[in-house]
Each structure stands twice: as structure tokens, then as C-alpha cells.
Design an enzyme around this catalytic site. Structure first.
Site, PDB file in Angstrom:
ATOM      1  N   HIS A 175      14.127   7.563  12.287  1.00 43.49           N
ATOM      2  CA  HIS A 175      14.730   8.521  13.314  1.00 43.49           C
ATOM      3  C   HIS A 175      13.898   9.815  13.744  1.00 43.49           C
ATOM      4  CE1 HIS A 175      16.506   8.704  17.133  1.00 43.49           C
ATOM      5  NE2 HIS A 175      17.342   7.293  16.895  1.00 43.49           N
ATOM      6  N   SER A 176      14.058  10.667  12.334  1.00 47.05           N
ATOM      7  CA  SER A 176      13.521  12.141  12.813  1.00 47.05           C
ATOM      8  C   SER A 176      12.485  11.862  13.474  1.00 47.05           C
ATOM      9  CB  SER A 176      14.011  12.708  11.182  1.00 47.05           C
ATOM     10  OG  SER A 176      12.625  11.721   9.817  1.00 47.05           O
TER      11      SER A 176
END
Length: 489
Positions: free
Chosen positions: A160-161
């Protein structure tokens, strides 16, 4: 990536390999840093985004490999790993992996006969639960072949980063082509040169980035302060009212939902189970229109109807569902990757038996939350939150997210037929991360079909097959609203 001639996003080509990114940030944002670090303290907070494409047949493997290689030239972030600065002084810095190995990231498996889509989905689930090797770029792709009906599955997992749901769809379009046949002479560029960043030099990059950003941030703060001072001097009552209104909005945004959730879904663990639903977009839209709501309103109301059914079939009366909903803050000027979202939380009206009334209640709640002045509170608080010890931040975040029984996301998809290395993509199922919540449901529209991926925590949902049947009944109920309005022939 792919065999067509897609337009290359400006964000993909505006990256200076030396680090001066004009669209992609060299450093993780404060929000991304929190997601990256917290999972080390709490594995329940792992944040993979998984996309599962169902193909009409196996793609050409050599073309698929070349497509990934090409994409890693166009979007340097695909070759980048995250390097922590020394002593954690600042945010992780993206750096081109000096040992980038496409064979590590792109894999191929063949299922034993007889194999079905459910078997492939299990492989996708296992892939999703494996932690990333954080010394490498945080993404993995896999081609799954051998399905008895001749189809194949392509799955991509990203941290998700790297990107949010909307950004992930934007990046995935590089894989797609409008045609089966290869397209020669695609625009290309040399791959980003490898970098050998270490913790000390990463701190230097982060410090340079901070110094580069500081004048703009100071200017923004000074401009805001000047506007506030002017407003307070010219119309103090109005200025005071606006401050109080923002404070009241902030209270509503940060306060957890009043609902405590179902005792059936109270436990949390590391086990995950993937399920899928699909419905024609026109039918879901008709059901929403019959109740005076949007497609998203109908989608959420259908999920809540499924929750209520599950509780009844497990011998409990339905209760309101504490839930969260990501809200995209992305604009056309934002790069394809990165994260530009916030989140709202509320008590989902699952106790409302009438689907029309349930859709109306969902609509009123969501519209009210989207207009909250303090909707940007998560982004504003992230720099301060990252000053806390990681274990403390992770404990707090898990205490908040584990109070949610449902997170529901709706991401715009692809409206036209597309191909992957010669194979047509029939369905595109998204599976968002479920960091601490019981159920994460994500919907993407693909060529007129709403594809819903459901990521379940098996400690919370102990009968996943029954739960999926209940969600299907909730979806059928909402779709039936539109069918009831159709003229009888």
C-alpha cells in the site's frame, strides 16, 4: 505494461533518476511511512493490495515478461526499493534496486488437474498473506495456468505504500492493450540506473528533500496565517464560527462509530479468505436508481444486507455495522502512484430491513461525511503521528481498525475490453488490505460488470462460505429493486 500503445502517464516520465522527482516523491509520505513501519510491530496491519485478472486463456509468456520489463523502464518506481534512513530519522527513501531481478517479482505456476478458479483464488490468497521482502521493490506478480476451463489468472500484489486503489488501477493500465496482437515500436526509454543507497545516504536524501520542500511549506503556513489574521481582523465573528465549525467537524471525523459491532465478528487474526461477487453495472445502477441512490450507495447497502443475513443465520439479531470507507482525494494532477486518500467511519444501518430505506440512510450518511471540513485530518495528523514510537502508533491504529467490522471501497475500473499479452481480461477482482477489520470489500467496474473482491479475516468470519452466500442475497435484494421497476412484457 502491455502490447498496445498506451499513453504514458506524465507522472511516469517526470521522474529524475537522481532523486529530484517532479511528480513521484523521492520519499514516502508520512501516511505511507506509517503503513510501511507499523506492520513490523503488528503483522495484522500488513497492507497488500491485490488485483486478480481472470483471462480467457493463457497469455504469451515471453510477451508478458517483456511487457513487465518495458513497464519497469517507463515507471522507475517498479524497480525501486525503500531504504530506511539511519536511526529512522525521516521517512524511507525510494531508491533503484541495484540487484533488481524481474524473475524474482514475476512468477509462473501451473495448477494440477482438475483445477478451478477457486483453486487459483487460494493461490492468490496465500500470495497475499506472504510478507514482502523489504530489501526489494515491494510488488509481486504471478501467472496461474492449468484451469480446467482453459482460462488463466494473473495476480499482482503491491504494498500500500506504493499506491492506493485508484493509483493501482492507473498503474495497471500500463499492462493493458486494446488488441490481442503485439504493437511494434512502443515508446521506450532506458531503465533507471541502479543506486546503492544505504541508511546514511538515505538520511541525506531525506534531509535534502526536506530542505527542498521547506520554503514551500513555510510559504503555505505563512499564507494561511495571513489569511486567518485578515479574516479575524475584518470579520472576527465569522472567523470564530469557521474555527468552531472545523473543530466540531474534527470531533465527528475522529470519533469512532457508535456501534460496537456483532459479537460474532469480534475476534481478529492473521488468516485470510478471498471470495468474489459480480453483478452487471446496469442492474446495480437500476437498483440504486429505484431507491434514489448512487451505485456506491446501493453497493454499501447490499453489503449491509448481507451482514444482517449472516447474523440472523448464526442465531443473532442484526446490529449496526461499524464500518469505514476510503475516500479518494486524488486529482488529475496527482501521479499514478502514491497515496491520496482519507477515510470516514460510521455505523452502517444493517438493522434496516427495507432495502430502499437502507440505501437512503447510507446515502444521507455518506454525503454528510464527504462534506466534512475536517476530512483531511488524517493527512494533517500523519507527520505528528510518525513522531510516536512505531509500536505505540501500531497499537493505537490497531485499536481503531479492529473496532470496524467492514471496510468498503469502490474504485473506477476499465470500461472497454482490454488484453494482457494476447489474452482477454474477462474479470478484474480487487482485494484491498484488511488491517485489523473483519471484512474488506472492494468493487471495480470492468466492461459493464461490477467485480467485487471480499477479503475476510477468518478469525472473525468463521463460516466464510455462508457469509458469501449472505452477501450474494444482499446483492440480489438490491438488484431486485431495479427489476421490479422494469415494465412487464
Amino acid at each position: 505494461m502491455g502490447d498496445g500503445r498506451p499513453s504514458i502517464p506524465p507522472s511516469a516520465v517526470d521522474v529524475d533518476y537522481s532523486g529530484a522527482a517532479t511528480a513521484w516523491s523521492r520519499s514516502m509520505s508520512d501516511l505511507e511511512t506509517g503503513m510501511w513501519r507499523m506492520e513490523e510491530a503488528k503483522p495484522q496491519l500488513r497492507s497488500p493490495i491485490v488485483a486478480v485478472d481472470v483471462l480467457d486463456g493463457p497469455p504469451d509468456w515471453d510477451r508478458l515478461v517483456k511487457a513487465h520489463e518495458w513497464a519497469s523502464h517507463i515507471v522507475p518506481r517498479i524497480r525501486m526499493r525503500a531504504v530506511e534512513p539511519v536511526f529512522g530519522l525521516g521517512n524511507p527513501v525510494w531508491s533503484v534496486d541495484p540487484e533488481f531481478d524481474l524473475d524474482y517479482h514475476l512468477r509462473r505456476v501451473r495448477l494440477p488437474d482438475p483445477a478451478s478458479f477457486d483453486h487459483a483464488l487460494r493461490i492468490c490468497r496465500h500470495l497475499a498473506t506472504e510478507p514482502f521482502d523489504k530489501a526489494r521493490p515491494p510488488w509481486t506478480a504471478m501467472l496461474i495456468e492449468g484451469l480446467a476451463d482453459g482460462r488463466a489468472v494473473y495476480v499482482v500484489k503491491t504494498h500500500h505504500s506504493m499506491t492506493d486503489g485508484m493509483g493501482g488501477i492507473g498503474l495497471m493500465t500500463l499492462l493493458h492493450s486494446r488488441r490481442r496482437e503485439p504493437t511494434p515500436d512502443k515508446p521506450d526509454r532506458l531503465p533507471a540506473p541502479p543506486e546503492r543507497l544505504n541508511t546514511v545516504t538515505a538520511f541525506g536524501e531525506e534531509l535534502k528533500g526536506w530542505l527542498r520542500r521547506a520554503p514551500g511549506r513555510i510559504g503555505d503556513l505563512a499564507g494561511t496565517a495571513a489569511r486567518v489574521a485578515t479574516a479575524a481582523a475584518t470579520n472576527p465573528l465569522t472567523a470564530a464560527a469557521e474555527v468552531l465549525a472545523y473543530a466540531d467537524s474534527l470531533r465527528r471525523v475522529v470519533t469512532p462509530p457508535s456501534a460496537t459491532g456483532s459479537p460474532l465478528l469480534r475476534d481478529r487474526g492473521l488468516g485470510r479468505w478471498f471470495g468474489v461477487l459480480e453483478v452487471p453495472l446496469a442492474e446495480l445502477r437500476a437498483g440504486a436508481h429505484a431507491a434514489g441512490g448512487s451505485v456506491n450507495d446501493a453497493y454499501v447497502a447490499a453489503l449491509l444486507g448481507g451482514f444482517a443475513r449472516y447474523q440472523r443465520k448464526r442465531g443473532q439479531e442484526p446490529c449496526p455495522v461499524p464500518m469505514g470507507m476510503p475516500v479518494s482525494m486524488r486529482t488529475g494532477a496527482d501521479p499514478s502512484g502514491g497515496n491520496r486518500f482519507t477515510a470516514v467511519r460510521f455505523a452502517g444501518p444493517a438493522t434496516e430491513p427495507d432495502p430502499v430505506a437502507r440505501i437512503a440512510k447510507v446515502r444521507a450518511i455518506v454525503l454528510g461525511l464527504r462534506d466534512e471540513p475536517a476530512l483531511d485530518a488524517l493527512e494533517l495528523a500523519a507527520p505528528l503521528a510518525n513522531l510516536l514510537p512505531t509500536w505505540l502508533l501500531a497499537d493505537w491504529y490497531l485499536s481503531q481498525s479492529s473496532g470496524l467490522d467492514l471496510q468498503a471501497s469502490n474504485v473506477a475500473g476499465v470500461p472497454v475490453p482490454v488484453y494482457l499479452a494476447g489474452a482477454r481480461i474477462e474479470r478484474m477482482f480487487p482485494f484491498g488490505p484488511a488491517p485489523g477489520c473483519a471484512v474488506m470489500a472492494t468493487m471495480v467496474s470492468h466492461v459493464g460488470v461490477c467485480c467485487i473482491g471480499v477479503n475476510l479475516d477468518t478469525a472473525a468470519v468463521t463460516e466464510p462460505a455462508l457469509f458469501m452466500d449472505c452477501l450474494q442475497e444482499g446483492l440480489d435484494e438490491v438488484v431486485g429493486l431495479g427489476a421490479a421497476e422494469q415494465p412487464q412484457g
